[in-house]
Structure formats: C-alpha cells, structure tokens
Design a protein around this motif. Sequence first.
Motif, PDB file in Angstrom:
ATOM      1  N   UNK A 251      34.666 -30.841 -16.866  1.00 37.61           N
ATOM      2  CA  UNK A 251      35.380 -31.444 -17.994  1.00 37.61           C
ATOM      3  C   UNK A 251      35.312 -32.957 -17.952  1.00 37.61           C
ATOM      4  N   UNK A 252      35.429 -33.512 -16.751  1.00 41.34           N
ATOM      5  CA  UNK A 252      35.487 -34.969 -16.620  1.00 41.34           C
ATOM      6  C   UNK A 252      34.153 -35.634 -16.919  1.00 41.34           C
ATOM      7  N   UNK A 253      33.059 -35.008 -16.521  1.00 42.69           N
ATOM      8  CA  UNK A 253      31.765 -35.678 -16.576  1.00 42.69           C
ATOM      9  C   UNK A 253      31.004 -35.486 -17.883  1.00 42.69           C
ATOM     10  N   UNK A 254      31.351 -34.482 -18.662  1.00 45.06           N
ATOM     11  CA  UNK A 254      30.493 -34.113 -19.781  1.00 45.06           C
ATOM     12  C   UNK A 254      31.036 -34.454 -21.146  1.00 45.06           C
ATOM     13  N   UNK A 324      26.014 -42.805 -18.655  1.00 50.07           N
ATOM     14  CA  UNK A 324      26.281 -44.079 -17.990  1.00 50.07           C
ATOM     15  C   UNK A 324      25.149 -45.074 -18.228  1.00 50.07           C
ATOM     16  N   UNK A 325      23.922 -44.607 -18.099  1.00 48.17           N
ATOM     17  CA  UNK A 325      22.771 -45.482 -18.330  1.00 48.17           C
ATOM     18  C   UNK A 325      22.729 -45.957 -19.778  1.00 48.17           C
ATOM     19  N   UNK A 357      33.383 -54.345 -17.640  1.00 42.85           N
ATOM     20  CA  UNK A 357      33.662 -52.935 -17.363  1.00 42.85           C
ATOM     21  C   UNK A 357      32.428 -52.147 -16.963  1.00 42.85           C
ATOM     22  N   UNK A 358      31.249 -52.618 -17.342  1.00 43.96           N
ATOM     23  CA  UNK A 358      30.022 -51.844 -17.109  1.00 43.96           C
ATOM     24  C   UNK A 358      29.822 -51.439 -15.647  1.00 43.96           C
ATOM     25  N   UNK A 359      30.056 -52.310 -14.660  1.00 48.38           N
ATOM     26  CA  UNK A 359      29.828 -51.877 -13.270  1.00 48.38           C
ATOM     27  C   UNK A 359      30.614 -50.637 -12.882  1.00 48.38           C
ATOM     28  N   UNK A 360      31.803 -50.470 -13.436  1.00 47.27           N
ATOM     29  CA  UNK A 360      32.623 -49.305 -13.085  1.00 47.27           C
ATOM     30  C   UNK A 360      32.066 -48.020 -13.677  1.00 47.27           C
ATOM     31  N   UNK A 366      32.056 -39.944 -10.468  1.00 42.42           N
ATOM     32  CA  UNK A 366      30.955 -39.664  -9.548  1.00 42.42           C
ATOM     33  C   UNK A 366      29.884 -40.729  -9.634  1.00 42.42           C
ATOM     34  N   UNK A 367      29.520 -41.285  -8.496  1.00 43.18           N
ATOM     35  CA  UNK A 367      28.480 -42.319  -8.478  1.00 43.18           C
ATOM     36  C   UNK A 367      27.157 -41.738  -8.975  1.00 43.18           C
ATOM     37  N   UNK A 368      26.341 -42.590  -9.581  1.00 47.43           N
ATOM     38  CA  UNK A 368      25.078 -42.135 -10.152  1.00 47.43           C
ATOM     39  C   UNK A 368      24.203 -41.452  -9.100  1.00 47.43           C
ATOM     40  N   UNK A 369      24.214 -41.977  -7.877  1.00 43.48           N
ATOM     41  CA  UNK A 369      23.385 -41.388  -6.822  1.00 43.48           C
ATOM     42  C   UNK A 369      23.827 -39.959  -6.497  1.00 43.48           C
ATOM     43  N   UNK A 370      25.144 -39.733  -6.479  1.00 49.56           N
ATOM     44  CA  UNK A 370      25.665 -38.394  -6.209  1.00 49.56           C
ATOM     45  C   UNK A 370      25.274 -37.443  -7.339  1.00 49.56           C
TER      46      UNK A 370
END
Length: 381
Positions: A251-254, A324-325, A357-360, A366-370
């Motif tokens: 739910x959080x990511x999508x 995010x990108x 705000x962009x860096x956050x 979840x970090x992009x690498x994860x």
Amino acid sequence: MNAQALALGAVAGLPDGLRELRVRVRRFLEDEIAAGGFAPEVDAWMSGVDPAFSGRLAGRGWVGMTIPVAYGGHGRTALERYVVTEELLAAGAPVAAHWIADRQIAPSILRNGTEQQKHRYLPQIARAQSFFAIGMSEPDSGSDLASVRTRAVEVEDGWRLTGTKVWTSVAHLATAVVVLARTDDAGDRHAGLSQFIVDLPHPAVTIRPIITIDGAHHFNEVVLDDAVIPASGLLGRRGDGWRQVTAELGNERSGPERILSTLPLLREWARPENLGDDPVAHAELGRLVSRLVALRRLSLSVAERLAEGESPAVAAALVKDLGTEFEGDVVDAVRRHVAPDPGGRGLAAMLAKAVLHVPAFTLRGGASEILRSIVAKELSS
C-alpha cells in the motif's frame, strides 16, 4: 499541453461512473483554495499537516472510504478512493495528518486485527479523529527492516517494548504508533518479528523532533523505554510481523503519491505564462507527461490487485522506484528553466521547496537500492 489539459488527463483510464466523484472533489478543493483553506504545495501528503482539513475531508466521507460500514467506514471501492487520492495530490492538499492511518494502517487492521481492534480504531480513522505513525526504521538499520533491534518481551500484563525508531512521520500528533519489534530469535532474520499498536501519549514513550533541511517538523525519533502495553496491543499473530509489514509496504509504495508528489509543480510550470514558447521546455513537458501516464497505469494496476486481496510486493517496489526517479526528473526539468526562490511566490517558491524535498524521495518507503534488489531477486528466480 496546458495546466488544465494536464489536470483533465488524470480522468482517463477509469470508469465513467467515477467522473462525478472526481468533479465533486475537484470543486471542493477549488473552493478550499479560494477560501484560503490551503495553498497548493509539492509533497503535501508528507509535509502538509492540517488536522482540521483532514476533518473536513472526513465530513464528506473521503477518509476511510474503503473501511466497511460495519466498522464506521463508507464501504466504497478502491477505485473510488484512488480517484479522491489523485485529486488531493494534484491539488497539493495538506493530507499528511490522516495519510498513514488511511493508507496502510486501516487495511492492516482489517487484515490482521482483532474485532476489538477493528471496532476501536477504524471508526476513529474514518472520522479523522485517530492519527497513526509507523515505527519501522531504526538507527543504523534504514530500509533493512529485518535488522530491527527493538525488542518486545511478553510480561504478565502484556508486552514490554524497548528500542528506538527514527524518521517516524507525524508521531508528534499521532494518537497511536504501530511498532515493528523482535519477539523471538530465529535463524531466519525475517522470522520472529511482530507488530504492536502503542497508544499515545504513553509515559514510557518519548518523541523527539527531527527537523528537515527546510526547517519543517514532520519526522521524529521515537524512544520506547520499557514501554508496557496490554496484550491486546499485539497486531496480528506473534512472529508474523514480516508478512504483515510486506503487505503494508504494498500500500505504501504503489499509491499515486509515488508519482504525483511533484504534480502541483508540473501543473504550475505548464501554465502558458510560465512555460512560454520555448520549444525545449514544451518537449520536456511532453516527455514527462507521457511517462506520468505510463506510471499511473502501473500504479493503478497494483491498486486493483491490492483490492483483490493480493500482495504484489515486486510490482509495488517497481512503482516506487520508477516513481521516485520520475518525480526527481520533474524537479530537474523545471529547474533547467526556472530559478528557485524560497522567498518568492508561485512557481519559483514551489520549486525551491521541491529542491529541498527531492533527496528524501529516494529514502522514504524504502531506499532505491533496496527496491531494486527486490525486483532483481524476483526477475532472477
């Protein structure tokens, strides 16, 4: 491509029956802006904390929309909620107060909670009278949730929780925080984790502000110093926390917030008086809008799967990473044509906030690498 066309483009791809709902929400937001209820902001779903505005939304049935009527909600469909969410994000409305409770805690309680928990918390969420925070990330842990060190020990009267959580959004105004803690040691790091609802304020829970680069207070450090909670505070089954959290992260990511945080900036830039006649700017805007359309379809497909009871963790991770990108590219594109001015007005001031705000964006949810490791693992299996 003008600002109005960009706004209307969000209508495509959903049933015609939802147009009326979209129009009603849009008119409400236009009236709110005209009356000075709020000023459109980028990233308002994270930084726009206004409990009174959340209450006005709840009064119209736009909070807790998918919570069943039996639990004080409105029994609406996931697509109806999606439409309302899109309009709130496009307008840059201050929804951060109720966002976490509505987006992921309510679905989690519905999936995993006891009847007592459902009847206690869900009606309050739907009325925007109960705000939740999520205690996941910890110092030195970040997105690696399997490494959490917060402990929950069973005691005579319930559970005793000890540990520290960081980057805990809106904890300073939350009425409860859902804490991920280790209850059992196991060879598999993903086993032995459980979730707990900790009502706030609590005498053994200290909340300290984390001030961001723009001087705002949205994040917090939450310290649980042998905080004892009743046995009824366990959310779901003991040791099932990893599965529960994974479902929540879907739910959080999508959601559309992963692609629309900077839409207010994009719409403002698309105004003829701001965009001008520069063909390079027009071409960049066109490329961004085409990406937005594709990302929106992906986000919507995940929402449909979640509504059917699935847990599309990989697709959700993909939405978050690509979103995010995209949102960072929106800010970069506008910045190539406009100078940010934190002391200014309109587009320049909105851009200045977005730059900070962009860096956050690359960390929250979840970090992009994860996220990329989640996708890569699935593709290689």
